[in-house]
Motif scaffolding. Structure first.
Motif, short mmCIF file in Angstrom:
data_model
loop_
_atom_site.label_atom_id
_atom_site.label_comp_id
_atom_site.label_asym_id
_atom_site.label_seq_id
_atom_site.Cartn_x
_atom_site.Cartn_y
_atom_site.Cartn_z
N ILE A 200 -20.76 83.15 25.71
CA ILE A 200 -19.36 83.59 26.25
C ILE A 200 -18.11 82.11 26.39
O ILE A 200 -18.78 81.03 26.37
N TYR A 201 -17.01 82.81 25.77
CA TYR A 201 -15.50 81.88 26.09
C TYR A 201 -14.95 81.94 27.01
O TYR A 201 -14.59 82.59 27.69
N ALA A 202 -14.92 79.85 27.27
CA ALA A 202 -14.25 79.06 28.66
C ALA A 202 -12.73 78.80 27.86
O ALA A 202 -12.84 77.63 27.78
N ALA A 203 -12.37 79.72 28.49
CA ALA A 203 -10.60 78.90 28.05
C ALA A 203 -10.36 78.31 29.01
O ALA A 203 -9.65 79.18 29.89
N ASN A 204 -9.86 76.97 28.77
CA ASN A 204 -9.72 75.85 29.96
C ASN A 204 -8.24 75.69 29.47
O ASN A 204 -7.78 75.34 28.54
N ASP A 213 -3.93 84.43 34.83
CA ASP A 213 -5.26 84.69 33.91
C ASP A 213 -4.99 84.12 32.17
O ASP A 213 -5.58 84.58 31.54
N GLY A 214 -4.07 83.46 32.28
CA GLY A 214 -3.74 82.97 30.40
C GLY A 214 -3.10 83.80 30.13
O GLY A 214 -2.43 83.28 29.18
N ALA A 215 -2.08 84.60 30.36
CA ALA A 215 -2.00 85.75 29.90
C ALA A 215 -0.53 85.07 29.02
O ALA A 215 -0.17 85.85 28.62
N SER A 216 0.09 84.06 29.43
CA SER A 216 1.11 83.37 28.83
C SER A 216 1.10 82.47 27.62
O SER A 216 1.73 81.20 27.24
N ASN A 217 -0.54 82.04 27.70
CA ASN A 217 -0.79 80.67 27.62
C ASN A 217 -1.37 81.46 25.79
O ASN A 217 -2.10 82.09 25.08
N ALA A 218 -0.33 80.63 24.52
CA ALA A 218 -0.64 81.24 22.75
C ALA A 218 -1.91 80.74 22.81
O ALA A 218 -2.97 81.75 21.77
N GLY A 219 -2.96 79.90 23.46
CA GLY A 219 -4.03 79.08 23.38
C GLY A 219 -4.89 80.64 23.48
O GLY A 219 -6.59 80.85 22.74
N VAL A 220 -4.91 81.06 24.33
CA VAL A 220 -6.01 82.24 25.15
C VAL A 220 -5.61 83.24 24.28
O VAL A 220 -7.41 83.85 24.40
#
Length: 364
Positions: A200-204, A213-220
């Motif tokens: 399970i990946y936890a994108a910090n 919910d990280g929608a605008s984060n390229a890394g996520v």
């Protein structure tokens, strides 16, 4: 359920662990501050048992629990002894699933062990170390089985299967990618390979990326794409925010989350992802002495669910009186639900459902 939390140094792993468990693992801005695995037990939030406990005036309300193991930061070469070497491996092998914390935030005050933020590179680094560690286990097993493979038919089958697994690992693939037949399952399971475990990946992320919910984060986005290709779950967290949430009571927590524009905490997300990944659910027992949640695998039948409480319950199983928790709450008591014909009398073939409140009848 036991989850191992892994990640490169300074990705927010120990901060997340602390906030999840309030266990106080040291979190500092340098590698290997978590030298020994830290273990914390976390109660699974469950509104159902709280409400049923109030209805029954239960002396005790016992939630299901998850055990978290915070593993020291890994680096390239860990499988060969770099950094803390193999100290972490035995602890991960005992876990049901791996929670891989991946850094998706920029912060000049928090150094990255590789000098820059690159989520897919970080995932690749740790995955490779786990593959290399699995290869060591596999080579030892192959060497042992090879001695008798030519003379013993069973050993010959195992040897051939082990070579197939080794080939996949040498190609940089995880053990979970190997198709395992029913006949080979016994060989595969005894290996207890790290890369066979679900991840399970936890994108910090930074606080600003939490509301969408990280929608605008390229890394996520990259982590989500990678996870989708590999059949894994992803959830977005801000470890520093989780640390703040951990200090609040339930009412304050709700207000805080509302202010942030989010509906659930990282712990809530992680628990939901863990249950889905491992195919778990909870049935309930309720009464004056105790109301309790019991974690079982989806598809478990009534006698085996009874055995979760006590082996005598399974051995002497007669029947199970089953009612949905919402129905029980609405009717106010089991007897009231019985009078309306809302309680099922179920036998050995009954498949337990999530949220079933069960009274087991048994005779030993």
């Amino acid at each position: 359920m036991k989850l191992g939390i892994v990640g490169l140094p300074n990705v927010g792993k120990s901060t997340l662990f602390n906030s999840l468990t309030k266990a106080g693992a040291e979190a500092a801005n340098y590698p290997f501050c978590t030298i020994d695995p830290n273990v914390g037990i976390v109660a699974v939030p469950d509104e159902r048992i709280r409400l049923l406990g109030e209805m029954y005036h239960s002396k005790k309300v016992t939630p299901a629990v998850i055990e978290f193991v915070d593993i020291a930061g890994l680096v390239k070469g860990a499988s060969k002894g770099e950094g803390l070497g193999n100290q972490f491996l035995a602890n991960i092998r005992e876990c049901d699933a791996i929670v891989h914390v991946v850094r998706c935030f920029e912060d000049s005050n928090v150094i990255h062990v590789d000098g820059s933020v690159d989520p897919l590179r970080d995932i690749e680094t740790i995955t490779l170390e786990l593959i290399l560690a699995d290869l060591e286990v596999l080579e030892r097993r192959i060497s042992k089985v090879a001695r008798t493979a030519k003379m013993d038919k069973e050993a010959g089958k195992e040897h051939a299967f082990l070579l197939t697994v080794r080939e996949a690992l040498q190609d940089g693939k995880c053990a979970s990618s190997v198709e395992v037949s029913e006949g080979d399952r016994k060989y595969f399971d005894t290996l207890n390979l790290l890369t066979a475990k679900p991840v399970i990946y936890a994108a910090n992320v930074a606080e600003d990326d939490l509301a969408d919910d990280g929608a605008s984060n390229a890394g996520v986005a990259k982590v989500r794409e990678f996870a989708a290709e590999n059949g894994s779950e992803v959830f977005v967290i801000c470890a520093s925010i989780e640390a703040e949430i951990a200090e609040l009571d339930d009412d304050e927590k709700k207000m805080f989350l509302d202010d942030l524009g989010i509906s659930e905490s990282g712990l809530d997300k992680l628990i939901a992802a863990s249950y889905r990944t491992l195919g778990l659910m909870s049935f309930l027992t309720a009464g004056e002495d105790e109301t309790r949640a019991w974690t079982i695998r989806i598809g478990t039948k009534a006698p085996q669910a009874a055995g979760k409480i006590h082996t005598d319950f399974e051995r002497g199983f007669i029947k199970a009186e089953v009612v949905n928790w919402e129905v029980l709450l609405r009717e106010g008591s089991l007897s009231a639900a019985r009078e309306k014909g809302l309680v099922g009398m179920e036998g050995k073939d009954y498949v337990v459902k999530d949220g079933d409140v069960i009274l087991f009848r048994f005779n030993v």
